[in-house]
Enzyme design. Structure first.
Site, short mmCIF file in Angstrom:
data_model
loop_
_atom_site.label_atom_id
_atom_site.label_comp_id
_atom_site.label_asym_id
_atom_site.label_seq_id
_atom_site.Cartn_x
_atom_site.Cartn_y
_atom_site.Cartn_z
CB THR B 29 -7.26 -23.34 -20.05
OG1 THR B 29 -7.57 -23.69 -21.28
CG2 THR B 29 -6.25 -22.24 -19.81
CB CYS B 52 -2.83 7.61 0.44
SG CYS B 52 -2.34 7.61 -1.23
CB CYS B 55 -4.11 11.43 -0.81
SG CYS B 55 -5.22 10.10 -1.00
CB ALA B 61 8.72 8.10 2.33
CG HIS B 126 -6.93 6.56 -1.88
ND1 HIS B 126 -5.42 6.19 -2.05
CD2 HIS B 126 -7.33 5.26 -1.18
CE1 HIS B 126 -5.06 5.37 -1.26
NE2 HIS B 126 -5.95 4.68 -1.12
CG ASN B 194 4.28 -2.09 -11.83
OD1 ASN B 194 4.58 -2.55 -13.01
ND2 ASN B 194 5.44 -1.79 -11.16
N GLY B 200 2.96 -6.17 -8.03
CA GLY B 200 3.78 -5.42 -7.20
C GLY B 200 3.52 -4.08 -7.07
CB SER B 202 3.44 -1.00 -2.45
OG SER B 202 4.28 0.12 -3.39
CG HIS B 205 -3.69 7.78 -5.10
ND1 HIS B 205 -4.36 8.77 -4.08
CD2 HIS B 205 -3.64 8.45 -6.02
CE1 HIS B 205 -4.81 9.85 -4.56
NE2 HIS B 205 -4.54 9.58 -5.88
CG HIS B 207 1.13 5.51 -8.56
ND1 HIS B 207 0.35 4.44 -7.94
CD2 HIS B 207 2.31 5.19 -8.59
CE1 HIS B 207 1.14 3.55 -7.47
NE2 HIS B 207 2.32 3.83 -7.73
CD GLN B 209 7.44 3.64 -10.03
OE1 GLN B 209 8.29 3.83 -9.71
NE2 GLN B 209 6.91 2.36 -9.57
O1 LIG Z 1 8.58 1.11 -7.70
P1 LIG Z 1 7.57 0.34 -6.78
O2 LIG Z 1 5.96 0.59 -7.42
O3 LIG Z 1 7.64 0.63 -5.33
O4 LIG Z 1 8.01 -1.03 -7.10
C1 LIG Z 1 7.37 -1.75 -8.15
O5 LIG Z 1 7.80 -1.50 -9.53
C2 LIG Z 1 9.19 -1.51 -9.73
C3 LIG Z 1 9.35 -1.21 -11.13
O6 LIG Z 1 8.66 -2.25 -12.14
C4 LIG Z 1 10.09 -2.97 -9.48
O7 LIG Z 1 11.30 -2.78 -9.62
C5 LIG Z 1 9.40 -3.21 -8.05
O8 LIG Z 1 10.07 -4.69 -7.81
C6 LIG Z 1 7.90 -3.24 -7.74
O9 LIG Z 1 7.69 -3.63 -6.59
#
Ligand SMILES: O=P(O)(O)O[C@H]1O[C@H](CO)[C@@H](O)[C@H](O)[C@H]1O
Ligand SMILES: O=P(O)(O)O[C@H]1O[C@H](CO)[C@@H](O)[C@H](O)[C@H]1O
Lengths: 392, 392
Positions: B29, B52, B55, B61, B126, B194, B200, B202, B205, B207, B209
């Site tokens: 470093t 959003c 929200c 979409a 949000h 994420n 990554g 987007s 808010h 959340h 997956q």
């Molecule tokens: O599903 P999102 O949030 O749009 O997408 C994000 O997470 C996914 C799962 O790790 C990845 O494959 C995408 O490249 C990333 O942009």
């Protein structure tokens, strides 16, 4: 022809070269992107930058000065990840008779790593890239890689004869050469390039790095194990020999080829426009390439990098790396090695929207959004002159 | 105490949980950074954003509307990586008698992947993050994870009794629940977040997956294999049971703990401030946590995310994910599973300078610049109130 159905359904593909699976979701690029945008690459760099620590004649971080070199110039990284000399390491043992000691030495394993890291410039020009250079301008880069690889081979290496031949064929770099440390026991040499800010590159002056280590790193280690297993299980055939044959026959993932090299988006590509450059004959390492093959390798590298730039009309970021026979290795390990080069570029949709390999990819397994066949079709279509030259 | 010498020398460390090595270069470093800077996180988001798609009350979409939910809300991802229904896939065979056919089916392996992907919001607000929420506000998130996991278990799953108990303890979400497709044979559920544009994400808010698949992904598959092997080779002891014991005894990588969970920078951390949250007793999956343990898990998640934000006084990006027993599994696989959560954050030096895992890391093996012990010391020192609250 692939099974056409794979264009439309989610599926997993197997990577026989490193032994792991990935998830392919061809319909996923339809989703809108509201996330991070990469900064577009800087418009115009100067041919010489007085602030650049890689330009000819300039001072480097730790005070050394670069020679006024013509083509390539290699030097020991001022901030090497491994060094030749360091304190010895002997794992500490807790008080004898302590039962937990065993658990600790099982679960907290470490081993020392020594070696040397080099930086190698591709050109004296600050504002060029491999995509801008002609194949014959790339040849000196490949020659320098070859001389450095040859001079770092262990004394008893099975490829010593090839190395001697290569060293006699390729004249030494008049601007100076790196010499390996005397006492080092080196196991592997990783040649790699990080290109573009998106791939962690902190200086646009065209260059790669060469890290030599006393240990065999994970990825080439896994590939060697997989190639060796394949060879044993399939009547002495080589994995990449068979793979070249299949891809040439199927033809649908072939981006480009010449007599000596095949350029494909591999069946198991993780990065959107990932490319694999494979020697068509059994070349174990750089030192086994003939002069004509070095030129053909330069052509392949030129084709890949120029097509990348043309794809989104940008200075396309990527990490690339060469896998070949280890520096210190047995007869069998050398025999199982098959020279190839990986290109891992992050861009997916445009010059500013990349693929993130994050949550699912890190926690579960790699996931890609377009098929390698779709990527191949796009890369095939963007040969021809470098887009920047047409704009001039 | 670690061997102090490891603070100063390059070395490799072994990750027994996934069976691979990484390179540690503690002195690295010191090099100056002239590369990419992350955009600092947006200063002020609104509590409700009409644009959003997460929200409460907003349109998504594909046209569906979110309910006016209170805490969490889960729905099927409009752009799922895997789907329940798709064309069947039977690998195509070339003309019979064609010798190359064997090579192609060896080297071009694919398998279909089905399942369902969900998005789950952590809060109706949000502009909040897990770091802003109190442990008791995080409990509903853990309850929702638990109910979703429970309702997706295979009918004959060894943890069905625990699932039934958890479902009876935790009241259904009044804002609606996701139900698994009837005919699905699910193998694994990957819960991951994420956070931040650098990872990554987007949409800010809060959340996560949840991807459920008909196949066992690579990472949990490797961990299960490693844990099973350890169990066989070490008199029926569990790998993470022993690891918890060693880390509690050595104490130098412990960031924080309560009765039920240990938070460490693991010995084998790859990301600069990587953290592992491990159940102290043998919990196989979410459904085995008691009500008190769910609160303690919420506390651990709160501690990690708040310390992350405090470290560089920023909205700290990361990817996190839970590993636990597969959804469809044998008695042995359930028994070998040990509940834990990984956090992989990219920042290294400051709120805007990250670690890039690129060329060497992708081609050879992961390399880190500070030791996990140094990272632990930093994270230990930034407990206390969330920095943003002190600024108000
Ligand atoms: O599903 P999102 O949030 O749009 O997408 C994000 O997470 C996914 C799962 O790790 C990845 O494959 C995408 O490249 C990333 O942009
Ligand atoms: O050595 P550099 O170019 O300064 O550093 C770059 O490449 C290294 C090797 O892939 C990585 O470890 C660093 O994170 C990256 O920023």
């Amino acid at each position: 022809m692939t099974d056409k159905v794979l264009d439309d359904i989610s599926h997993r593909r197997y990577n026989p070269l490193n032994g792991s699976w990935l998830l392919v979701s061809p319909h996923r690029t339809k989703r809108p992107w509201q996330g991070q945008q990469e900064a577009p690459a800087l418009n115009k760099l100067p041919e010489y930058d007085p602030q650049c620590y890689l330009c000819p004649g300039n001072k480097r971080a730790q005070g050394d000065s670069n020679p006024h070199y013509k083509n390539t110039f290699a030097f020991v990284n001022d901030y090497s990840a491994v060094k030749e000399e360091q304190q010895e390491y002997h794992p500490q043992k807790d008080a004898p008779g302590d039962g937990d000691d065993d658990i600790a030495s099982l679960l907290l394993q470490a081993q020392p790593a020594t070696g040397r890291c080099y930086v190698l410039t591709f050109s004296a020009k600050h504002d060029t890239t491999l995509a801008d250079m002609s194949a014959s301008e790339i040849v000196p880069v490949i020659e320098t890689w070859t001389r450095i690889y040859a001079s770092h081979l262990s004394p008893s290496h099975p490829l010593q004869a090839a190395a001697a031949r290569a060293l006699s064929e390729i004249p030494p770099n008049p601007d100076g050469e790196v010499e390996p440390a005397k006492k080092q026991q080196l196991r592997y040499m990783q040649i790699f390039e990080n290109k573009g800010a998106a791939m962690g590159c902190s200086n646009p002056h065209p260059h790669c790095q060469i890290w030599t280590t006393s240990t065999l790193p994970e990825e080439p280690g896994k590939e060697l194990a997989q190639m060796t297993k394949y060879h044993r299980e399939h009547k002495g055939r080589h994995l990449l020999e068979d793979y070249v044959k299949v891809e040439m026959q199927k033809a649908e993932r072939v981006v480009w080829q010449n007599d000596a090299f095949l350029v494909v988006c591999p069946w198991w590509a993780v990065w959107p426009f990932e490319v694999l450059v494979i020697a068509k004959r059994h070349v174990r390492a750089l030192v086994e390439l003939t002069g004509e093959e070095r030129l053909q390798f330069a052509e392949a590298v030129q084709e890949v990098t120029r097509r990348y730039d043309n794809l989104f009309e940008t200075n396309f970021p990527y990490s690339s790396g060469i896998h070949q026979a280890p520096l210190g290795c047995t007869e069998e390990e050398a025999e199982m090695s098959w020279f190839h080069m990986h290109f891992y570029p992050p861009l997916l949709r445009s010059a500013t929207v990349r693929k993130f390999l994050v949550g699912y990819e890190l926690m579960a397994e790699p996931q890609r959004d377009i098929t390698p066949e779709q990527a191949t079709a796009r890369l095939r279509d963007c040969g021809g002159e470098l887009y920047r030259k047409l704009l001039q």
